[in-house]
Design a protein around this motif. Structure first.
Motif, mmCIF file in Angstrom:
data_model
loop_
_atom_site.group_PDB
_atom_site.id
_atom_site.type_symbol
_atom_site.label_atom_id
_atom_site.label_comp_id
_atom_site.label_asym_id
_atom_site.label_seq_id
_atom_site.Cartn_x
_atom_site.Cartn_y
_atom_site.Cartn_z
ATOM 1 N N GLN A 18 -54.822 -33.876 1.343
ATOM 2 C CA GLN A 18 -54.477 -34.002 -0.074
ATOM 3 C C GLN A 18 -54.848 -35.363 -0.635
ATOM 4 O OE1 GLN A 18 -50.330 -33.037 -0.265
ATOM 5 N NE2 GLN A 18 -50.695 -30.822 -0.169
ATOM 6 N N GLY A 19 -54.710 -36.404 0.154
ATOM 7 C CA GLY A 19 -55.044 -37.749 -0.307
ATOM 8 C C GLY A 19 -56.508 -38.049 -0.022
ATOM 9 N N ASN A 20 -56.795 -39.298 0.255
ATOM 10 C CA ASN A 20 -58.130 -39.718 0.639
ATOM 11 C C ASN A 20 -58.125 -39.937 2.148
ATOM 12 O OD1 ASN A 20 -60.679 -40.718 0.850
ATOM 13 N ND2 ASN A 20 -60.371 -42.454 -0.528
ATOM 14 N N PRO A 21 -58.504 -38.914 2.934
ATOM 15 C CA PRO A 21 -58.347 -39.021 4.386
ATOM 16 C C PRO A 21 -59.189 -40.126 5.020
ATOM 17 C CG PRO A 21 -59.325 -36.907 3.800
ATOM 18 C CD PRO A 21 -59.018 -37.628 2.538
ATOM 19 N N SER A 22 -60.325 -40.481 4.418
ATOM 20 C CA SER A 22 -61.164 -41.511 5.035
ATOM 21 C C SER A 22 -60.521 -42.892 4.954
ATOM 22 C CB SER A 22 -62.545 -41.528 4.374
ATOM 23 O OG SER A 22 -62.418 -41.855 3.004
ATOM 24 N N GLU A 23 -59.569 -43.086 4.027
ATOM 25 C CA GLU A 23 -58.903 -44.378 3.899
ATOM 26 C C GLU A 23 -57.445 -44.332 4.349
ATOM 27 O OE1 GLU A 23 -59.473 -46.463 0.292
ATOM 28 O OE2 GLU A 23 -61.571 -45.897 0.142
ATOM 29 N N THR A 24 -57.001 -43.214 4.861
ATOM 30 C CA THR A 24 -55.621 -43.071 5.320
ATOM 31 C C THR A 24 -55.495 -43.646 6.725
ATOM 32 O OG1 THR A 24 -55.347 -41.076 4.010
ATOM 33 C CG2 THR A 24 -53.781 -41.418 5.778
ATOM 34 N N GLN A 25 -54.442 -44.433 6.926
ATOM 35 C CA GLN A 25 -54.143 -44.986 8.250
ATOM 36 C C GLN A 25 -52.950 -44.229 8.816
ATOM 37 O OE1 GLN A 25 -53.294 -49.072 7.567
ATOM 38 N NE2 GLN A 25 -55.341 -49.550 6.834
ATOM 39 N N VAL A 26 -53.117 -43.664 9.983
ATOM 40 C CA VAL A 26 -52.062 -42.878 10.621
ATOM 41 C C VAL A 26 -51.609 -43.599 11.886
ATOM 42 C CG1 VAL A 26 -51.507 -40.692 11.753
ATOM 43 C CG2 VAL A 26 -52.945 -40.698 9.734
ATOM 44 N N THR A 27 -50.307 -43.746 12.043
ATOM 45 C CA THR A 27 -49.736 -44.281 13.280
ATOM 46 C C THR A 27 -48.861 -43.202 13.901
ATOM 47 O OG1 THR A 27 -49.745 -46.541 12.447
ATOM 48 C CG2 THR A 27 -48.281 -46.072 14.279
ATOM 49 N N ILE A 28 -49.129 -42.900 15.155
ATOM 50 C CA ILE A 28 -48.369 -41.875 15.873
ATOM 51 C C ILE A 28 -47.397 -42.583 16.804
ATOM 52 C CG2 ILE A 28 -48.476 -39.893 17.420
ATOM 53 C CD1 ILE A 28 -51.419 -39.548 16.483
ATOM 54 N N ALA A 29 -46.122 -42.343 16.596
ATOM 55 C CA ALA A 29 -45.077 -42.885 17.459
ATOM 56 C C ALA A 29 -44.635 -41.761 18.387
ATOM 57 C CB ALA A 29 -43.910 -43.399 16.629
ATOM 58 N N ALA A 30 -45.225 -41.734 19.571
ATOM 59 C CA ALA A 30 -44.921 -40.684 20.530
ATOM 60 C C ALA A 30 -43.817 -41.146 21.468
ATOM 61 C CB ALA A 30 -46.168 -40.311 21.322
ATOM 62 N N ASP A 31 -42.884 -40.278 21.730
ATOM 63 C CA ASP A 31 -41.807 -40.553 22.671
ATOM 64 C C ASP A 31 -42.396 -40.733 24.069
ATOM 65 O OD1 ASP A 31 -39.466 -39.670 24.555
ATOM 66 O OD2 ASP A 31 -38.561 -40.076 22.592
ATOM 67 N N LYS A 32 -41.708 -41.519 24.907
ATOM 68 C CA LYS A 32 -42.166 -41.728 26.294
ATOM 69 C C LYS A 32 -42.356 -40.410 27.026
ATOM 70 C CE LYS A 32 -39.776 -45.891 27.617
ATOM 71 N NZ LYS A 32 -38.881 -46.484 28.590
ATOM 72 N N GLY A 33 -41.457 -39.486 26.772
ATOM 73 C CA GLY A 33 -41.485 -38.215 27.486
ATOM 74 C C GLY A 33 -42.356 -37.160 26.827
ATOM 75 N N ALA A 34 -43.073 -37.520 25.776
ATOM 76 C CA ALA A 34 -43.913 -36.531 25.081
ATOM 77 C C ALA A 34 -45.100 -36.149 25.951
ATOM 78 C CB ALA A 34 -44.391 -37.090 23.752
ATOM 79 N N ASP A 35 -45.496 -34.902 25.825
ATOM 80 C CA ASP A 35 -46.622 -34.375 26.577
ATOM 81 C C ASP A 35 -47.922 -34.968 26.031
ATOM 82 O OD1 ASP A 35 -48.025 -32.742 28.365
ATOM 83 O OD2 ASP A 35 -48.189 -31.139 26.884
ATOM 84 N N ILE A 36 -48.810 -35.359 26.915
ATOM 85 C CA ILE A 36 -50.094 -35.942 26.511
ATOM 86 C C ILE A 36 -50.914 -34.908 25.724
ATOM 87 C CG2 ILE A 36 -52.273 -36.909 27.360
ATOM 88 C CD1 ILE A 36 -49.945 -38.782 27.688
ATOM 89 N N GLN A 37 -50.821 -33.654 26.111
ATOM 90 C CA GLN A 37 -51.572 -32.610 25.405
ATOM 91 C C GLN A 37 -51.093 -32.479 23.960
ATOM 92 O OE1 GLN A 37 -54.278 -30.987 26.621
ATOM 93 N NE2 GLN A 37 -54.512 -30.271 24.511
ATOM 94 N N ALA A 38 -49.786 -32.610 23.740
ATOM 95 C CA ALA A 38 -49.260 -32.550 22.377
ATOM 96 C C ALA A 38 -49.768 -33.731 21.563
ATOM 97 C CB ALA A 38 -47.732 -32.535 22.401
ATOM 98 N N LEU A 39 -49.857 -34.912 22.179
ATOM 99 C CA LEU A 39 -50.390 -36.095 21.504
ATOM 100 C C LEU A 39 -51.847 -35.894 21.121
ATOM 101 C CD1 LEU A 39 -50.102 -39.045 20.586
ATOM 102 C CD2 LEU A 39 -50.699 -39.718 22.916
ATOM 103 N N VAL A 40 -52.620 -35.319 22.036
ATOM 104 C CA VAL A 40 -54.040 -35.074 21.754
ATOM 105 C C VAL A 40 -54.188 -34.057 20.628
ATOM 106 C CG1 VAL A 40 -56.174 -34.138 22.739
ATOM 107 C CG2 VAL A 40 -54.789 -35.741 24.057
#
Length: 130
Positions: free
Chosen positions: A86-108
């Motif tokens: 919806q916004g301008n994806p090329s200029e959007t900065q995304v930070t993912i705060a994944a829990d220690k116990g989160a699955d790597i596949q879910a992060l990917v």
């Protein structure tokens, strides 16, 4: 004949103090809710090379159970893609705060959804460890 005594006006201090304390607490509570969230509701992994980055525009929280949270609401990967487009994806900065116990596949999968939406600046949140 009785003379009417002139009564001096009194300022009641105790109700005024009560009102001032109530207003102080009210303004403190409003101010706390106006400050953007500094903390993340996840147990972040530690990193010895973690750096302070500029404030991200989008913060995603990936919980240990695999659920994804955006602005305190649980969303799906498809919803994430549509919101990022919806916004301008090329200029959007995304930070993912994944829990220690989160699955790597879910992060990917979350990172893939961001890439499919056109976001190129993706970061991972971590606690600095000395």
């Amino acid at each position: 004949m009785q003379y009417l005594e002139m009564k001096k006006g009194r300022v009641e201090i105790i109700p005024m103090i009560d009102i001032m304390l109530f207003l102080l607490i009210f303004f403190i509570m409003i101010t706390v809710h106006m400050i953007p969230s500094q903390g993340l509701p996840a147990h972040l992994p530690g990193s010895s090379s973690a750096q302070e980055l500029p404030k991200p525009k989008v913060i995603l929280t990936l919980h240990a159970d695999g659920s994804l949270e955006f602005k305190n609401k649980t969303i799906t990967l498809q919803d994430l893609e549509t919101r990022l487009r919806q916004g301008n994806p090329s200029e959007t900065q995304v930070t993912i705060a994944a829990d220690k116990g989160a699955d790597i596949q879910a992060l990917v999968k979350v990172m893939d959804a961001c890439r499919h939406a056109g976001v190129t600046a993706i970061g991972l949140a971590a606690k600095p460890v000395s």
